[in-house]
Structures are given as C-alpha cells and as structure tokens.
Design an enzyme around this catalytic site. Structure first.
Site, PDB file in Angstrom:
ATOM      1  N   CYS A  44       0.861  -1.183   0.000  1.00  0.00           N
ATOM      2  CA  CYS A  44       0.000   0.000   0.000  1.00  0.00           C
ATOM      3  C   CYS A  44       0.902   1.240   0.000  1.00  0.00           C
ATOM      4  O   CYS A  44       1.775   1.369   0.871  1.00  0.00           O
ATOM      5  CB  CYS A  44      -0.899   0.016   1.232  1.00  0.00           C
ATOM      6  SG  CYS A  44      -1.872   1.534   1.372  1.00  0.00           S
ATOM      7  N   ASP A  51      -0.076  -5.912   0.732  1.00  0.00           N
ATOM      8  CA  ASP A  51      -1.373  -6.283   0.167  1.00  0.00           C
ATOM      9  C   ASP A  51      -1.193  -7.603  -0.571  1.00  0.00           C
ATOM     10  O   ASP A  51      -0.120  -7.876  -1.108  1.00  0.00           O
ATOM     11  CB  ASP A  51      -1.860  -5.227  -0.830  1.00  0.00           C
ATOM     12  CG  ASP A  51      -2.345  -3.958  -0.148  1.00  0.00           C
ATOM     13  OD1 ASP A  51      -2.936  -4.056   0.950  1.00  0.00           O
ATOM     14  OD2 ASP A  51      -2.146  -2.875  -0.707  1.00  0.00           O
ATOM     15  N   GLU A  67       3.575 -14.918 -23.126  1.00  0.00           N
ATOM     16  CA  GLU A  67       4.532 -15.949 -22.691  1.00  0.00           C
ATOM     17  C   GLU A  67       4.491 -15.951 -21.164  1.00  0.00           C
ATOM     18  O   GLU A  67       4.676 -14.910 -20.534  1.00  0.00           O
ATOM     19  CB  GLU A  67       5.927 -15.597 -23.240  1.00  0.00           C
ATOM     20  CG  GLU A  67       6.942 -16.716 -23.117  1.00  0.00           C
ATOM     21  CD  GLU A  67       7.569 -16.781 -21.748  1.00  0.00           C
ATOM     22  OE1 GLU A  67       7.798 -17.899 -21.260  1.00  0.00           O
ATOM     23  OE2 GLU A  67       7.830 -15.714 -21.157  1.00  0.00           O
ATOM     24  N   LEU A  68       4.222 -17.103 -20.558  1.00  0.00           N
ATOM     25  CA  LEU A  68       3.915 -17.167 -19.129  1.00  0.00           C
ATOM     26  C   LEU A  68       5.080 -16.826 -18.201  1.00  0.00           C
ATOM     27  O   LEU A  68       4.872 -16.238 -17.146  1.00  0.00           O
ATOM     28  CB  LEU A  68       3.331 -18.532 -18.775  1.00  0.00           C
ATOM     29  CG  LEU A  68       1.937 -18.791 -19.357  1.00  0.00           C
ATOM     30  CD1 LEU A  68       1.467 -20.190 -18.993  1.00  0.00           C
ATOM     31  CD2 LEU A  68       0.948 -17.745 -18.893  1.00  0.00           C
ATOM     32  N   GLU A  86      -6.760  -0.513  -7.345  1.00  0.00           N
ATOM     33  CA  GLU A  86      -7.347   0.008  -8.583  1.00  0.00           C
ATOM     34  C   GLU A  86      -6.262   0.328  -9.613  1.00  0.00           C
ATOM     35  O   GLU A  86      -6.408   0.035 -10.799  1.00  0.00           O
ATOM     36  CB  GLU A  86      -8.182   1.262  -8.293  1.00  0.00           C
ATOM     37  CG  GLU A  86      -9.382   1.012  -7.395  1.00  0.00           C
ATOM     38  CD  GLU A  86      -9.065   0.964  -5.899  1.00  0.00           C
ATOM     39  OE1 GLU A  86     -10.017   0.780  -5.123  1.00  0.00           O
ATOM     40  OE2 GLU A  86      -7.894   1.098  -5.495  1.00  0.00           O
TER      41      GLU A  86
END
Length: 130
Positions: A44, A51, A67-68, A86
């Site tokens: 945060c 977070d 590509e992973l 957000e």
C-alpha cells in the site's frame, strides 16, 4: 497523526518500469485463455503495509498470446511496488493490452481482506465475449 492522501499516492505505481511482457505468435482463432495468479503481492503506497490477493487474466488472443514466464516476472515485480488495488488492475490491463493486443481482455483482482473489507477490481478492454 494520520498521513494525508496526496496526488503522489493517487498515481503510485503507474510509472515505474516493470519487466516486459513477451508474446508468442498465435496460430488459432476464437478461443479463450484464463490465467489465475493466486499469490499476487504489493505494498500500500499510503501505509506501507503488504497487500495480497488473486489476479485473474481472461482474454481472447489475436495475433499473439502472452509468454507465461515473462508474465510471472512481471507480476513478481509488484511485490515491492507501492500501488493501490485500482491502479494495479488498470495498469496490468494497460500493459497487457499494449503487449499482447488481444481481441478482448478482462483483468480481475480479488484482494484479501484488510480492515474487515474485501475488494474486487475488474478492468476490461474490447467487446468481452465470455
């Protein structure tokens, strides 16, 4: 004394350089890819507290698919990044669309409870066909 919310907080995490998303050529049409990242972490920017949550990326490839391993490195870079939920989801969508150029994409962040509240943020690109 409480720390005030500033314009710097509002744009936190939006300009930092992150690892690039790499793509591979797509050879098929009309299919959907869903990627679930259950161990998303960031910080945060206002409180400095960690977070965590789950990110889901759903998209229809056009000329490319992601590509992973590059996606993994990209998401891991958020671990030390000060960014609001957000901003994180919308930045991921922007970066993903810029690199992969999908027909449509939806990125959803389901964030772990903090302060007794759970947040879900969803950002979309294109005509979503679920």
């Amino acid at each position: 004394m409480k720390q005030r919310y500033t314009k710097k907080h509002a744009v936190a995490g939006l300009k930092e350089i992150l690892p690039p998303l790499e793509v591979l050529p797509n050879q098929f049409k009309k299919y959907t890819v869903t990627i679930t990242i259950p161990e998303y972490q960031s910080v945060c920017p206002k409180t400095g507290l960690p977070d965590a949550g789950m990110i889901t990326i759903e998209y229809e490839p056009n000329k490319y698919f992601v590509e992973l391993k590059s996606l993994k490195m990209y998401v891991l870079a958020y671990r030390t990044l000060g960014i609001f939920y957000e901003n994180a989801v919308n930045r991921m969508l922007k970066d993903f669309v810029r690199a992969v150029k999908p027909r449509w994409a939806v990125i959803t962040g389901e964030f772990n409870p903090r302060g007794g509240m759970r947040s879900t943020v969803e950002a979309t690109h294109g005509m979503v066909e679920r």
